[in-house]
Design an enzyme around this catalytic site. Structure first.
Site, PDB file in Angstrom:
ATOM      1  CG  ASP A  41      -1.836   1.150   1.332  1.00 12.90           C
ATOM      2  OD1 ASP A  41      -1.587   2.194   0.684  1.00 12.90           O
ATOM      3  OD2 ASP A  41      -2.829   1.051   2.075  1.00 12.90           O
ATOM      4  CE1 TYR A  79      -6.280   9.936 -11.126  1.00 15.20           C
ATOM      5  CE2 TYR A  79      -6.335  11.381 -13.040  1.00 15.20           C
ATOM      6  CZ  TYR A  79      -5.972  10.182 -12.460  1.00 15.20           C
ATOM      7  OH  TYR A  79      -5.307   9.229 -13.199  1.00 15.20           O
ATOM      8  CE  LYS A 110      -2.545  10.084 -11.596  1.00 15.75           C
ATOM      9  NZ  LYS A 110      -1.560   8.969 -11.533  1.00 15.75           N
TER      10      LYS A 110
END
Length: 238
Positions: free
Chosen positions: A54, A142, A146
């Site tokens: 993880d 998101y 990114k």
């Protein structure tokens, strides 16, 4: 560097782009493939060494370094998307995306950089997105994560130049995976992304634009914001 005869570690290897990286690494003759995921039982590929990672858990990453201390190529692919806007969205969801999509590859890079150095430099592949260069209201978290991953990739490349580590940024639009199942539009095959990315490792290329959409978005970065978003949103509306 050639993938053939090298050892490669791929995060998020249980499905989508990660599973495609596993298959492409096999095709290119990788000596050993470490397939990593939070749930190792979800990794279906044969002939791999499964690792429980993880990327938000420093202890699991440290254990992975001990188990995979012979890695030559690190593929930071694991990621999540919660479709959370930045201004009105749930802050915990935003933090989860940053923790997975930015701090995750950062932790992996910091942990495995010495391993790569011992092996002669090696390579790091960061799977990013064309959403590192633009956003939409429902992809704010998101896109922010990114964009941070893109900056991480550039910084990693500069910081690890002295040890000879080749760093590749991989950008693309919609990929035909579970994450994009609710979206319409042209989608690139996961295997095409993996093929282009590992091809860049072998050719020494620093940036991969894996589809027409990433090429289109990158081409507009010099435009003024209003003009750039008029172009992008016009293309999205078709």
């Amino acid at each position: 560097m050639n993938v053939e005869g090298r050892n490669i570690l791929i995060t998020g290897a249980n499905r989508g782009i990660g599973a495609a990286f596993v298959e492409e690494a096999k095709r290119r003759g990788a000596a050993k493939i470490y397939a990593a995921a939070r749930d190792v039982d979800s990794i279906a590929a044969a002939g791999v060494e499964r690792l429980r990672i993880d990327v938000t858990d420093p202890q699991q990453i440290a254990a992975a370094v001990e188990a995979a201390g012979d890695v030559h190529i690190l593929v930071n692919n694991a990621g999540i998307s919660t479709s959370t806007p930045l201004v009105t969205g749930d802050e915990e969801s935003i933090r989860r995306e940053m923790d997975t999509n930015f701090f995750g590859p950062l932790r992996m890079t910091r942990a495995f950089a010495p391993v790569l150095a011992r092996g002669g430099g090696g390579a790091i592949v960061n799977v990013i997105s064309a959403l590192s260069w633009f956003t939409t209201p429902m992809s704010g978290a998101y896109a922010a994560s990114k964009a941070a991953a893109w900056a991480l990739t550039d910084s990693t490349r500069l910081e690890l130049t002295a040890q000879g580590t080749h760093v590749v940024a991989v950008h693309m639009g919609l990929v035909d995976t579970d994450m994009s199942s609710g979206f319409n539009g042209p989608k690139v095959a996961p295997l095409a992304v993996a093929h282009a990315a590992l091809g860049a490792v072998e050719s020494g290329t620093q940036e991969v634009l894996a589809d027409d959409w990433s090429i289109f978005v990158k081409s507009g970065l010099t435009l003024a914001p209003a003009e750039r978003y008029e172009q992008i949103l016009g293309a999205l509306r078709g």
